[in-house]
Design a protein around this motif. Structure first.
Motif, PDB file in Angstrom:
ATOM      1  N   THR A  39      -2.941  17.256   9.971  1.00  0.00           N
ATOM      2  CA  THR A  39      -2.326  15.932   9.958  1.00  0.00           C
ATOM      3  C   THR A  39      -0.840  16.023  10.292  1.00  0.00           C
ATOM      4  O   THR A  39      -0.325  15.253  11.105  1.00  0.00           O
ATOM      5  CB  THR A  39      -2.507  15.286   8.567  1.00  0.00           C
ATOM      6  OG1 THR A  39      -3.892  15.352   8.232  1.00  0.00           O
ATOM      7  CG2 THR A  39      -2.038  13.858   8.565  1.00  0.00           C
ATOM      8  N   ALA A  40      -0.171  16.989   9.661  1.00  0.00           N
ATOM      9  CA  ALA A  40       1.258  17.153   9.914  1.00  0.00           C
ATOM     10  C   ALA A  40       1.499  17.457  11.396  1.00  0.00           C
ATOM     11  O   ALA A  40       2.399  16.885  12.027  1.00  0.00           O
ATOM     12  CB  ALA A  40       1.812  18.276   9.038  1.00  0.00           C
ATOM     13  N   LEU A  43       0.936  14.296  13.569  1.00  0.00           N
ATOM     14  CA  LEU A  43       2.063  13.378  13.407  1.00  0.00           C
ATOM     15  C   LEU A  43       3.222  13.822  14.277  1.00  0.00           C
ATOM     16  O   LEU A  43       3.812  13.051  15.039  1.00  0.00           O
ATOM     17  CB  LEU A  43       2.521  13.350  11.951  1.00  0.00           C
ATOM     18  CG  LEU A  43       1.783  12.384  11.028  1.00  0.00           C
ATOM     19  CD1 LEU A  43       2.261  12.564   9.596  1.00  0.00           C
ATOM     20  CD2 LEU A  43       2.049  10.959  11.490  1.00  0.00           C
ATOM     21  N   LEU A 163      10.095   8.259   9.124  1.00  0.00           N
ATOM     22  CA  LEU A 163       8.937   8.099   8.250  1.00  0.00           C
ATOM     23  C   LEU A 163       7.921   9.208   8.487  1.00  0.00           C
ATOM     24  O   LEU A 163       7.403   9.821   7.549  1.00  0.00           O
ATOM     25  CB  LEU A 163       8.286   6.742   8.549  1.00  0.00           C
ATOM     26  CG  LEU A 163       7.823   5.977   7.325  1.00  0.00           C
ATOM     27  CD1 LEU A 163       8.881   4.957   6.943  1.00  0.00           C
ATOM     28  CD2 LEU A 163       6.494   5.302   7.619  1.00  0.00           C
ATOM     29  N   ALA A 164       7.693   9.441   9.762  1.00  0.00           N
ATOM     30  CA  ALA A 164       6.724  10.470  10.121  1.00  0.00           C
ATOM     31  C   ALA A 164       7.188  11.834   9.638  1.00  0.00           C
ATOM     32  O   ALA A 164       6.400  12.652   9.193  1.00  0.00           O
ATOM     33  CB  ALA A 164       6.511  10.492  11.627  1.00  0.00           C
ATOM     34  N   ALA A 167       6.483  12.065   5.972  1.00  0.00           N
ATOM     35  CA  ALA A 167       5.040  12.271   5.781  1.00  0.00           C
ATOM     36  C   ALA A 167       4.651  13.700   6.143  1.00  0.00           C
ATOM     37  O   ALA A 167       3.899  14.371   5.435  1.00  0.00           O
ATOM     38  CB  ALA A 167       4.257  11.281   6.631  1.00  0.00           C
ATOM     39  N   GLN A 168       5.244  14.137   7.266  1.00  0.00           N
ATOM     40  CA  GLN A 168       4.974  15.486   7.745  1.00  0.00           C
ATOM     41  C   GLN A 168       5.387  16.540   6.720  1.00  0.00           C
ATOM     42  O   GLN A 168       4.648  17.479   6.430  1.00  0.00           O
ATOM     43  CB  GLN A 168       5.814  15.679   8.988  1.00  0.00           C
ATOM     44  CG  GLN A 168       5.187  16.468  10.066  1.00  0.00           C
ATOM     45  CD  GLN A 168       6.210  16.686  11.158  1.00  0.00           C
ATOM     46  OE1 GLN A 168       6.794  17.739  11.234  1.00  0.00           O
ATOM     47  NE2 GLN A 168       6.446  15.673  11.977  1.00  0.00           N
ATOM     48  N   ILE A 170       5.822  16.119   3.500  1.00  0.00           N
ATOM     49  CA  ILE A 170       4.949  16.054   2.329  1.00  0.00           C
ATOM     50  C   ILE A 170       3.638  16.784   2.612  1.00  0.00           C
ATOM     51  O   ILE A 170       3.173  17.611   1.820  1.00  0.00           O
ATOM     52  CB  ILE A 170       4.675  14.585   1.927  1.00  0.00           C
ATOM     53  CG1 ILE A 170       5.967  13.950   1.398  1.00  0.00           C
ATOM     54  CG2 ILE A 170       3.571  14.510   0.865  1.00  0.00           C
ATOM     55  CD1 ILE A 170       5.856  12.466   1.136  1.00  0.00           C
ATOM     56  N   CYS A 171       3.070  16.499   3.794  1.00  0.00           N
ATOM     57  CA  CYS A 171       1.818  17.163   4.187  1.00  0.00           C
ATOM     58  C   CYS A 171       1.993  18.676   4.183  1.00  0.00           C
ATOM     59  O   CYS A 171       1.154  19.405   3.661  1.00  0.00           O
ATOM     60  CB  CYS A 171       1.398  16.727   5.586  1.00  0.00           C
ATOM     61  SG  CYS A 171       0.542  15.169   5.614  1.00  0.00           S
TER      62      CYS A 171
END
Ligand code: ATP
Ligand code: MG
Lengths: 304, 272
Positions: A39-40, A43, A163-164, A167-168, A170-171
């Motif tokens: 996912t990371a 993104l 934002l990405a 998120a990245q 965190i992932c």
């Protein structure tokens, strides 16, 4: 000395079967952590791709009405020259703008099919002295006759990128934590396999089996766990990638996409090449985790 | 075949010297009993031969090689030349007799056709040709030990090491195992056996090396378990050759004779 494959396969399979609960736990955690890694990566790549699509020195886009007259167009040109925040501007006429849109929507044939050169607005793409002045520039041009809309997509992209990025991160952090967990789980699974096989190992040492002969089935057990986990993650990324696309398509989101900023905000599926790289990275990490876990276990608990 | 030169061994964290200045020379084809009270160092001597332990000083030679200088990756090669049998058999319970013996060849990478040929052969040799499909827990102790001997011998080692192989067996069964070891010895395999079994040692009259608190205190050809203690002279007077030949006898008459003899020696020892 060659190690017979059928022997290794049999031993590895029976080890996995004996410790199937532990093995499954290891595989599951590897799968989850690698899905996060995937996912990371996705993104990251989709953001990078959108930045490239736009070009780095376009801060503000001024879309001209498709029906604007020549007078209106030169009035807009004049105003651009008079606006001190603007460093320079490029102009894309109907045809050029149409080409640009087509390439932007190359992945979404429904949108690309609707566009024609005549209906595609020409656009001024302006580079600002200070990109933060974009809202001011917008307010200057909104309402000017012949101006269809003004957008500063880069700002939107930047905020989405932030934002990405979060998120990245965190992932990735979660993925690393889980990868460490999966390493420990695999290590423990191998330790238990070694423990439950201590009789066999004792006999093997006694009759003169080589270290590698004793070790390889255990190493392979870890490798298989890593591989199975990463295969689940590969499948997840593949389906997620398809899923995002078809979800967008069926919800009709793409048809509402306006020229400008919102196209850049819509997540899109990765092209095959990047997808392949991502999947390959996931597989390699899975294998590394499996082999690392079992190597440590074998080194620590299989004293030959 | 085997030579110990001034070998001393003290286990880590132990104050007792398990072996001290041991000098022993064993020729190819010999049959040697290691005797001595508990803790005298018999097992330690065997472990040094297997390189499960390393000597503190001195050197140990097996088949012309100083095994103390053997690099770690060559230890398996050494062990392929040494078959091993223990008091507790050490069979794998989830494998059949055939699989247990085959395992020893399989894990040293022997080809399948060789395994298929050698395993039944060695099972016949130990008298278990008909029981290849049994699991260890379906066999008597004596039969299990036969499987262990088969496993130790299937690769035709130069030396067979046995640590109290009859320790868990009744006298009659022990004799069966000793006959087997004797037969293996007759094929030219050197046999070194640690034992407490007075009857067997006294009846077989082979070379006896006695250890006492790590020292070799006796090394006697055609020896008995203990020195001239209160063994009746009649028993000690039995010509070794006669008993030795009875061990190789295949007919049941001679077998029962030797069994009776061992039992008699045991009874005298026990009554002492
Ligand atoms: N792993 C070990 N760690 C520390 N000391 C040991 C170890 N193994 C044996 N010893 C000691 O070494 C000495 C010799 O032991 P060994 O096992 O060789 O005797 P043994 O003659 O085989 O005795 P037994 O007849 O009871 O089997 C004993 O004092 C024993 O306590
Ligand atoms: Mg012992």
């Amino acid at each position: 000395m060659a190690i017979p494959l059928d022997y290794v396969a049999r031993e590895t399979a029976s080890n996995l079967w004996r410790n199937r609960v532990m093995a499954l736990a290891g595989i599951a955690i590897v799968a989850v952590s690698l899905a996060l890694v995937g996912t990371a990566l996705v993104l990251r790549q989709s953001v990078a791709r959108q930045i490239v699509a736009l070009g780095d020195n376009v801060n503000v886009q001024i879309f001209v009405q498709a029906s604007a007259s020549g007078g209106e167009l030169s009035a807009i040109r004049m105003l651009i020259h008079q606006t001190p925040q603007i460093k320079s501007c490029g102009y894309l006429d109907h045809q050029q703008s149409y080409q640009r849109m087509r390439s932007l929507f190359a992945d979404e044939p429904t949108v690309a099919g609707v566009l024609t050169p005549a209906t595609t607005p020409p656009v001024f793409e302006c580079d600002l002295i200070n990109p933060n002045d974009a809202p001011v520039v917008k307010s200057v041009f909104v309402g000017v006759p012949g101006v269809f809309s003004v957008s500063y997509p880069q700002a939107a992209v930047r905020s989405w990128q932030r934002l990405a990025n979060i998120a990245q991160t965190i992932c990735l952090v979660m993925a690393i934590v889980l990868l460490v967990c999966s390493l420990v789980l695999i290590l423990n699974a191998i330790r238990m396999a070694i423990f439950s096989r201590r009789r066999e190992i004792g006999v093997m040492k006694l009759v003169g089996a080589t270290n590698w002969f004793i070790r390889v089935p255990f190493m392979l057990e870890g490798l298989v766990q890593g591989l199975l986990g990463s295969m689940v993650a590969v499948l997840f990324v593949l389906l997620a990638n398809l899923g995002v696309h078809s979800l967008l398509g069926s919800s009709g989101m793409t048809s509402q996409v306006q020229p400008g900023s919102s196209t850049l905000l819509s997540p899109s599926n990765l092209p095959a090449g990047q997808l392949f790289t991502t999947e390959a990275i996931i597989l390699v990490i899975g294998l590394i985790v499996g082999v690392a876990g079992s190597s440590v276990a074998v080194r620590r608990f299989l004293d030959v | 075949m085997i030579r110990f030169e001034d070998v001393t061994k003290t286990y880590k964290g132990s104050s007792i010297t398990a072996l001290r200045d041991v000098n022993v020379d064993i020729e190819r084809g010999e049959f040697v009993f290691l005797v001595g009270s508990s803790g005298s160092g018999k097992t330690t001597l065997l472990k040094l031969l297997l390189r499960e332990e390393l000597a503190d000083s001195g050197s140990i030679w097996v088949a012309g090689r100083d095994i103390g200088k053997l690099s770690k990756w060559r230890v398996p090669e050494l062990r392929r030349n040494l078959g091993c049998v223990f008091q507790d058999f050490r069979l794998l319970p989830n494998k059949t007799v055939t699989e247990n013996v085959a395992f020893a060849l399989e894990v040293i990478g022997r080809p399948k056709n060789q395994i298929r040929a050698q395993v039944p052969q060695v099972l016949d040799l130990v008298g278990l040709g008909q029981k290849g499909e049994r699991f260890p827990d379906e066999l008597s102790g004596g039969e299990q030990q036969r499987v262990a001997v088969a496993r130790a011998f299937v690769n035709r080692p130069l030396v067979l090491l046995a640590d109290e192989p009859t320790g868990n067996l009744d006298p009659a069964t022990s004799i069966g195992i000793m006959k087997l070891l004797d037969r293996i010895n007759r094929t030219g395999t050197t046999v070194v056996m640690a034992t407490h079994d007075v009857g067997i040692v006294d009846a077989m009259r082979r070379r006896v090396i006695e250890l006492d608190r790590g020292h070799v205190v006796r090394d006697q050809a055609r020896g008995v378990y203990g020195y001239g203690d209160d063994l009746p002279s009649s028993s000690r007077g039995v010509p070794a050759v006669a008993i030795g030949s009875s061990w190789s006898g295949e007919d049941s008459g001679e077998e029962s004779l030797s069994a009776g003899r061992v039992a008699a020696v045991r009874a005298r020892r026990g009554a002492r």
